[in-house]
Design a protein around this motif. Structure first.
Motif, PDB file in Angstrom:
ATOM      1  N   HIS A  83      -5.452   7.789   0.315  1.00  0.00           N
ATOM      2  CA  HIS A  83      -5.933   7.501  -1.036  1.00  0.00           C
ATOM      3  C   HIS A  83      -7.044   8.467  -1.430  1.00  0.00           C
ATOM      4  CE1 HIS A  83      -8.101   4.712  -4.030  1.00  0.00           C
ATOM      5  NE2 HIS A  83      -7.071   5.276  -4.639  1.00  0.00           N
ATOM      6  N   ARG A  84      -7.924   8.759  -0.515  1.00  0.00           N
ATOM      7  CA  ARG A  84      -8.984   9.731  -0.801  1.00  0.00           C
ATOM      8  C   ARG A  84      -8.399  11.096  -1.147  1.00  0.00           C
ATOM      9  NH1 ARG A  84     -13.387   8.622   4.018  1.00  0.00           N
ATOM     10  NH2 ARG A  84     -14.705   7.138   2.897  1.00  0.00           N
ATOM     11  N   ARG A  85      -7.391  11.505  -0.378  1.00  0.00           N
ATOM     12  CA  ARG A  85      -6.769  12.811  -0.634  1.00  0.00           C
ATOM     13  C   ARG A  85      -6.138  12.843  -2.023  1.00  0.00           C
ATOM     14  NH1 ARG A  85      -2.087  15.136  -0.874  1.00  0.00           N
ATOM     15  NH2 ARG A  85      -0.929  13.222  -0.397  1.00  0.00           N
ATOM     16  N   LEU A  86      -5.459  11.762  -2.394  1.00  0.00           N
ATOM     17  CA  LEU A  86      -4.832  11.705  -3.708  1.00  0.00           C
ATOM     18  C   LEU A  86      -5.879  11.668  -4.818  1.00  0.00           C
ATOM     19  CD1 LEU A  86      -1.904   9.228  -2.974  1.00  0.00           C
ATOM     20  CD2 LEU A  86      -1.723  11.672  -3.491  1.00  0.00           C
ATOM     21  N   GLU A 115       3.719   5.869  -5.394  1.00  0.00           N
ATOM     22  CA  GLU A 115       3.769   5.976  -6.850  1.00  0.00           C
ATOM     23  C   GLU A 115       2.658   6.889  -7.365  1.00  0.00           C
ATOM     24  OE1 GLU A 115       3.355   3.076 -10.792  1.00  0.00           O
ATOM     25  OE2 GLU A 115       3.858   2.222  -8.827  1.00  0.00           O
ATOM     26  N   LEU A 116       1.452   6.732  -6.810  1.00  0.00           N
ATOM     27  CA  LEU A 116       0.344   7.575  -7.232  1.00  0.00           C
ATOM     28  C   LEU A 116       0.611   9.035  -6.895  1.00  0.00           C
ATOM     29  CD1 LEU A 116      -2.495   7.962  -8.374  1.00  0.00           C
ATOM     30  CD2 LEU A 116      -3.415   7.363  -6.120  1.00  0.00           C
ATOM     31  N   SER A 117       1.151   9.291  -5.701  1.00  0.00           N
ATOM     32  CA  SER A 117       1.469  10.659  -5.300  1.00  0.00           C
ATOM     33  C   SER A 117       2.484  11.287  -6.247  1.00  0.00           C
ATOM     34  CB  SER A 117       2.003  10.666  -3.862  1.00  0.00           C
ATOM     35  OG  SER A 117       2.351  11.977  -3.459  1.00  0.00           O
ATOM     36  N   ALA A 118       3.516  10.510  -6.621  1.00  0.00           N
ATOM     37  CA  ALA A 118       4.536  11.017  -7.540  1.00  0.00           C
ATOM     38  C   ALA A 118       3.938  11.319  -8.910  1.00  0.00           C
ATOM     39  CB  ALA A 118       5.668  10.001  -7.666  1.00  0.00           C
ATOM     40  N   MET A 119       3.013  10.481  -9.352  1.00  0.00           N
ATOM     41  CA  MET A 119       2.387  10.697 -10.653  1.00  0.00           C
ATOM     42  C   MET A 119       1.516  11.945 -10.651  1.00  0.00           C
ATOM     43  SD  MET A 119       1.410   6.760 -11.645  1.00  0.00           S
ATOM     44  CE  MET A 119       0.565   7.267 -13.151  1.00  0.00           C
ATOM     45  N   VAL A 120       0.833  12.197  -9.535  1.00  0.00           N
ATOM     46  CA  VAL A 120       0.011  13.411  -9.440  1.00  0.00           C
ATOM     47  C   VAL A 120       0.899  14.651  -9.522  1.00  0.00           C
ATOM     48  CG1 VAL A 120      -1.491  14.767  -7.929  1.00  0.00           C
ATOM     49  CG2 VAL A 120      -1.857  12.302  -8.162  1.00  0.00           C
ATOM     50  N   SER A 122      -4.524   4.501  -9.326  1.00  0.00           N
ATOM     51  CA  SER A 122      -5.498   4.589  -8.234  1.00  0.00           C
ATOM     52  C   SER A 122      -6.146   3.239  -7.989  1.00  0.00           C
ATOM     53  CB  SER A 122      -6.566   5.637  -8.572  1.00  0.00           C
ATOM     54  OG  SER A 122      -7.473   5.788  -7.496  1.00  0.00           O
ATOM     55  N   ARG A 123      -6.446   2.513  -9.050  1.00  0.00           N
ATOM     56  CA  ARG A 123      -7.042   1.183  -8.889  1.00  0.00           C
ATOM     57  C   ARG A 123      -6.049   0.197  -8.267  1.00  0.00           C
ATOM     58  NH1 ARG A 123      -9.561   2.655 -13.801  1.00  0.00           N
ATOM     59  NH2 ARG A 123      -7.961   1.636 -15.061  1.00  0.00           N
ATOM     60  N   ALA A 124      -4.767   0.372  -8.567  1.00  0.00           N
ATOM     61  CA  ALA A 124      -3.745  -0.490  -7.959  1.00  0.00           C
ATOM     62  C   ALA A 124      -3.721  -0.286  -6.447  1.00  0.00           C
ATOM     63  CB  ALA A 124      -2.372  -0.182  -8.559  1.00  0.00           C
ATOM     64  N   VAL A 125      -3.870   0.966  -6.001  1.00  0.00           N
ATOM     65  CA  VAL A 125      -3.948   1.249  -4.566  1.00  0.00           C
ATOM     66  C   VAL A 125      -5.172   0.559  -3.966  1.00  0.00           C
ATOM     67  CG1 VAL A 125      -4.233   3.036  -2.816  1.00  0.00           C
ATOM     68  CG2 VAL A 125      -2.729   3.445  -4.774  1.00  0.00           C
ATOM     69  N   GLU A 126      -6.301   0.647  -4.652  1.00  0.00           N
ATOM     70  CA  GLU A 126      -7.533   0.036  -4.148  1.00  0.00           C
ATOM     71  C   GLU A 126      -7.364  -1.473  -3.967  1.00  0.00           C
ATOM     72  OE1 GLU A 126     -10.680   1.062  -6.818  1.00  0.00           O
ATOM     73  OE2 GLU A 126     -10.129   3.179  -6.758  1.00  0.00           O
ATOM     74  N   ARG A 127      -6.686  -2.118  -4.904  1.00  0.00           N
ATOM     75  CA  ARG A 127      -6.485  -3.573  -4.787  1.00  0.00           C
ATOM     76  C   ARG A 127      -5.662  -3.920  -3.548  1.00  0.00           C
ATOM     77  NH1 ARG A 127      -6.074  -3.119 -10.501  1.00  0.00           N
ATOM     78  NH2 ARG A 127      -3.799  -2.915 -10.397  1.00  0.00           N
ATOM     79  N   GLU A 128      -4.623  -3.127  -3.286  1.00  0.00           N
ATOM     80  CA  GLU A 128      -3.796  -3.401  -2.105  1.00  0.00           C
ATOM     81  C   GLU A 128      -4.563  -3.112  -0.818  1.00  0.00           C
ATOM     82  OE1 GLU A 128      -1.188  -5.031  -2.287  1.00  0.00           O
ATOM     83  OE2 GLU A 128      -0.852  -4.874  -4.442  1.00  0.00           O
ATOM     84  N   CYS A 169       0.839  -1.214   0.000  1.00  0.00           N
ATOM     85  CA  CYS A 169       0.000   0.000   0.000  1.00  0.00           C
ATOM     86  C   CYS A 169       0.866   1.253   0.000  1.00  0.00           C
ATOM     87  CB  CYS A 169      -0.924   0.006   1.222  1.00  0.00           C
ATOM     88  SG  CYS A 169      -2.307  -1.153   1.138  1.00  0.00           S
ATOM     89  N   GLU A 170       1.892   1.221   0.844  1.00  0.00           N
ATOM     90  CA  GLU A 170       2.801   2.363   0.941  1.00  0.00           C
ATOM     91  C   GLU A 170       3.466   2.627  -0.416  1.00  0.00           C
ATOM     92  OE1 GLU A 170       4.399   5.303   3.526  1.00  0.00           O
ATOM     93  OE2 GLU A 170       3.257   3.586   4.246  1.00  0.00           O
ATOM     94  N   ARG A 171       3.895   1.560  -1.062  1.00  0.00           N
ATOM     95  CA  ARG A 171       4.569   1.694  -2.366  1.00  0.00           C
ATOM     96  C   ARG A 171       3.615   2.251  -3.419  1.00  0.00           C
ATOM     97  NH1 ARG A 171       5.734  -3.120  -2.757  1.00  0.00           N
ATOM     98  NH2 ARG A 171       4.072  -3.802  -4.147  1.00  0.00           N
ATOM     99  N   GLU A 172       2.405   1.703  -3.499  1.00  0.00           N
ATOM    100  CA  GLU A 172       1.444   2.148  -4.515  1.00  0.00           C
ATOM    101  C   GLU A 172       0.978   3.586  -4.254  1.00  0.00           C
ATOM    102  OE1 GLU A 172       0.874   0.656  -7.180  1.00  0.00           O
ATOM    103  OE2 GLU A 172       1.518  -1.403  -6.810  1.00  0.00           O
ATOM    104  N   LEU A 173       0.786   3.932  -2.989  1.00  0.00           N
ATOM    105  CA  LEU A 173       0.405   5.307  -2.668  1.00  0.00           C
ATOM    106  C   LEU A 173       1.516   6.279  -3.042  1.00  0.00           C
ATOM    107  CD1 LEU A 173      -1.336   4.775   0.788  1.00  0.00           C
ATOM    108  CD2 LEU A 173      -2.427   5.730  -1.252  1.00  0.00           C
TER     109      LEU A 173
END
Length: 203
Positions: free
Chosen positions: A129-132, A34-39, A69-75, A28-32
């Motif tokens: 995740h909601r914030r992102l 990655e999503l934060s960096a992409m934003v 975002s969906r990858a985060v949801e799966r984790e 979860c930490e890794r996927e979050l």
């Protein structure tokens, strides 16, 4: 895969579940991250593209944001399933324990504390995740406004940009609903566990 994960966790010991929870939290930490960096990358790209500077990121990255975002949801779902399996393991142990036999209470209390901590971590990840997701929506909205203004200034049409924004917002709304379901399920499991422990203690 999700059903397989749930089935597997039901056969794990407490120690195996604890290790699995930690693995899920790391994922979860890794996927979050990655999503934060992409934003952040998207924000820089939009500012450069519509600020007259050189921009190297393709417009297809909007879809990539949704996938991240969906990858985060799966984790998050895997972590919720593991937490639920840990709660079930505690419940089974309490049901097997004989009220007439002393000892073991401190060990059960320690495991309950461990489970509570994992649930708190899940809640923190869900909120992040909601914030992102809100940041993703803001970036797409900003790009739609800037892109629409540019298209109108060039005599073009901004219809495709608006349609993409609507699609992305629909995806994000669906993700938020799924996260709400996650929290509700976790809270229901916690209430059930506490209620059953109270019944066993009063027996």
């Amino acid at each position: 895969p999700m059903g397989a994960t749930t089935t597997t966790t039901t056969t794990m010991t407490w120690e195996e579940l604890r290790k699995e929870a930690r693995r899920c939290e790391s994922a979860c930490e890794r996927e979050l991250g990655e999503l934060s960096a992409m934003v952040r990358q998207r924000s820089v790209y939009v500012a450069a593209r519509y600020g007259g500077e050189s921009a190297s990121m393709g417009a297809s990255n909007a879809k990539t944001l949704s996938e991240a975002s969906r990858a985060v949801e799966r984790e998050l779902e895997r972590l919720r399933d593991t937490n639920e399996a840990m709660a079930n393991a505690l419940r089974r142990d309490d049901e097997r324990a004989s009220p007439s036999v002393g000892g073991g209470g401190e060990y059960r209390d320690a495991r309950s504390h461990t489970l509570q901590r994992h649930r708190e971590v899940l809640r923190e990840y869900v909120e992040e995740h909601r914030r992102l997701q809100r940041d993703v929506e803001d970036e797409l909205g900003r790009e739609a406004l800037l892109g629409g203004a540019t298209a109108r200034g060039d005599g073009g049409s901004d219809e495709s940009m608006e349609q993409r924004l609507l699609r992305e917002r629909a995806r994000i709304a669906g993700s938020t609903s799924a996260v709400d379901d996650l929290i509700g399920a976790a809270q229901n499991t916690a209430r059930e566990l506490y209620a059953q422990r109270g019944i066993l203690q009063s027996a």
